[in-house]
Design an enzyme around this catalytic site. Sequence first.
Site, PDB file in Angstrom:
ATOM      1  N   THR A 127      -4.690  13.965   0.873  1.00 43.32           N
ATOM      2  CA  THR A 127      -5.075  12.780   1.634  1.00 43.32           C
ATOM      3  C   THR A 127      -5.345  13.091   3.100  1.00 43.32           C
ATOM      4  O   THR A 127      -4.597  13.818   3.747  1.00 43.32           O
ATOM      5  CB  THR A 127      -3.978  11.707   1.534  1.00 43.32           C
ATOM      6  OG1 THR A 127      -3.734  11.414   0.160  1.00 43.32           O
ATOM      7  CG2 THR A 127      -4.397  10.435   2.244  1.00 43.32           C
ATOM      8  N   GLU A 128      -6.417  12.503   3.620  1.00 40.73           N
ATOM      9  CA  GLU A 128      -6.772  12.622   5.034  1.00 40.73           C
ATOM     10  C   GLU A 128      -6.891  11.232   5.638  1.00 40.73           C
ATOM     11  O   GLU A 128      -6.961  10.232   4.908  1.00 40.73           O
ATOM     12  CB  GLU A 128      -8.105  13.370   5.177  1.00 40.73           C
ATOM     13  CG  GLU A 128      -8.067  14.791   4.658  1.00 40.73           C
ATOM     14  CD  GLU A 128      -9.370  15.546   4.857  1.00 40.73           C
ATOM     15  OE1 GLU A 128      -9.435  16.714   4.457  1.00 40.73           O
ATOM     16  OE2 GLU A 128     -10.322  14.954   5.416  1.00 40.73           O
ATOM     17  N   PRO A 129      -6.925  11.134   6.961  1.00 40.94           N
ATOM     18  CA  PRO A 129      -7.060   9.810   7.583  1.00 40.94           C
ATOM     19  C   PRO A 129      -8.255   9.022   7.048  1.00 40.94           C
ATOM     20  O   PRO A 129      -8.201   7.795   6.959  1.00 40.94           O
ATOM     21  CB  PRO A 129      -7.226  10.146   9.075  1.00 40.94           C
ATOM     22  CG  PRO A 129      -6.466  11.424   9.243  1.00 40.94           C
ATOM     23  CD  PRO A 129      -6.699  12.193   7.965  1.00 40.94           C
ATOM     24  N   GLU A 243       0.758  13.797 -13.201  1.00 39.45           N
ATOM     25  CA  GLU A 243       1.246  13.107 -12.000  1.00 39.45           C
ATOM     26  C   GLU A 243       1.394  11.614 -12.272  1.00 39.45           C
ATOM     27  O   GLU A 243       2.406  10.997 -11.919  1.00 39.45           O
ATOM     28  CB  GLU A 243       0.286  13.337 -10.836  1.00 39.45           C
ATOM     29  CG  GLU A 243       0.671  12.575  -9.581  1.00 39.45           C
ATOM     30  CD  GLU A 243      -0.290  12.806  -8.418  1.00 39.45           C
ATOM     31  OE1 GLU A 243      -0.072  12.190  -7.353  1.00 39.45           O
ATOM     32  OE2 GLU A 243      -1.240  13.600  -8.575  1.00 39.45           O
ATOM     33  N   LEU A 338      15.848 -13.911  -7.484  1.00 40.94           N
ATOM     34  CA  LEU A 338      17.020 -14.407  -8.215  1.00 40.94           C
ATOM     35  C   LEU A 338      18.324 -14.053  -7.507  1.00 40.94           C
ATOM     36  O   LEU A 338      19.347 -14.709  -7.739  1.00 40.94           O
ATOM     37  CB  LEU A 338      17.020 -13.846  -9.637  1.00 40.94           C
ATOM     38  CG  LEU A 338      15.894 -14.340 -10.549  1.00 40.94           C
ATOM     39  CD1 LEU A 338      16.022 -13.718 -11.938  1.00 40.94           C
ATOM     40  CD2 LEU A 338      15.883 -15.858 -10.659  1.00 40.94           C
ATOM     41  N   GLY A 364      -0.800   8.487  -6.095  1.00 48.03           N
ATOM     42  CA  GLY A 364      -1.188   8.975  -7.411  1.00 48.03           C
ATOM     43  C   GLY A 364      -2.444   8.314  -7.947  1.00 48.03           C
ATOM     44  O   GLY A 364      -2.821   8.510  -9.109  1.00 48.03           O
TER      45      GLY A 364
END
Length: 380
Positions: A127-129, A243, A338, A364
């Site tokens: 993952t990147e920005p 994964e 609850l 994921g």
Amino acid sequence: MQRQIFTEDHAAFRETVRTFLAKEVTPYYEQWEKDGIVSRDAWRAAGRQGLLGLAVPEEYGGGGNPDFRYSAVLAEEFTRAGAAGLVLGLHNDIIGPYLTSLGTDEQKRRWLPGFCSGEIITAIAMTEPGAGSDLQGIRTTAEDRGDHWLLNGSKTFISNGILADLVIVVAKTTPEGGAHGLSLLVVERGTDGFERGRNLDKIGQKSQDTAELFFNDVRVPKENLLGELNGAFVHLMTNLAQERMGIAVAGIAAAEHLLEITTDYVKEREAFGRPLSKLQHIRFEIAEMATECAVTRTFLDRCIVDHSDGKLDAVHASMAKWWATELQKRVADRCLQLHGGYGYMTEYRVARAFTDGRIQTIYGGTTEIMKEIIGRSLLG
């Protein structure tokens, strides 16, 4: 319903996991939550107990058992214990297969013994920005400089980002990148130009270190290329089913455990002079959640068996992932309701489960991506 997918060996392993959690995790977990990171001692303890590298060949110090049911047991027990910070599943089920299936003999000898002992903690940096589920958007580059790759770019939301000694980085090795231009490069702790940003402050899973990573003219040796040059896209797609199964298994386990906790709570908690469990609305809520959990568990157990036999496809893994995690989210919300005001207090398990579990429908592959995979398979 009595589950039928586990043997006596799996039951014995479950007891081993529970003993490990009681001794090495639960007594220290509150401190880890405050620290924002788990102790490396816990990783080494997991290695001594044989909980790391379950599927890694014995010659490298692993368990030599590819049966995914053992990973499922591990995920279920860690979820029930509320130990989201010590991500053995990421290490074993996501990163482990890359090292064992793609690694050269030299790479395996260099990395797997420490992987199995807990001396080497791992992470994978996709993952990147500006690129999450869409791998086509990756901008991190690796330029061929003859005897090494010159790596530049940044990654974010990287689990184990602070602790990791070994990071598998997805980078463009062609100007175009995309499906035919990405490769996997292994960056080791202490490499010049490899820097870690802040330990990100999340709403849940506080003890799970999640970080930004920066690569500034990092010289990655050619022998640290993992798998085929420009073959990362295929490698990543191959391992995504496992994964997603790991996430799904944790999802249904969390929903079931929250249901157990809440069932006990409404039996004991009184309102208007009688237990909450005597109110028809409460009974209906519990009945609905119990039914949804039972139906989901049946499907998940079938997927676990199929995956252990090497028969689970990406579509059914996607079904399992989005359905189980969305169920987990719904059950967490209803169970907190609850509990009333007590459910909002962090000392109650349901409160932490509510925040810890919220990420499940996102990492994921988001629920929306899962539905897109399923829809494409049906509609083209």
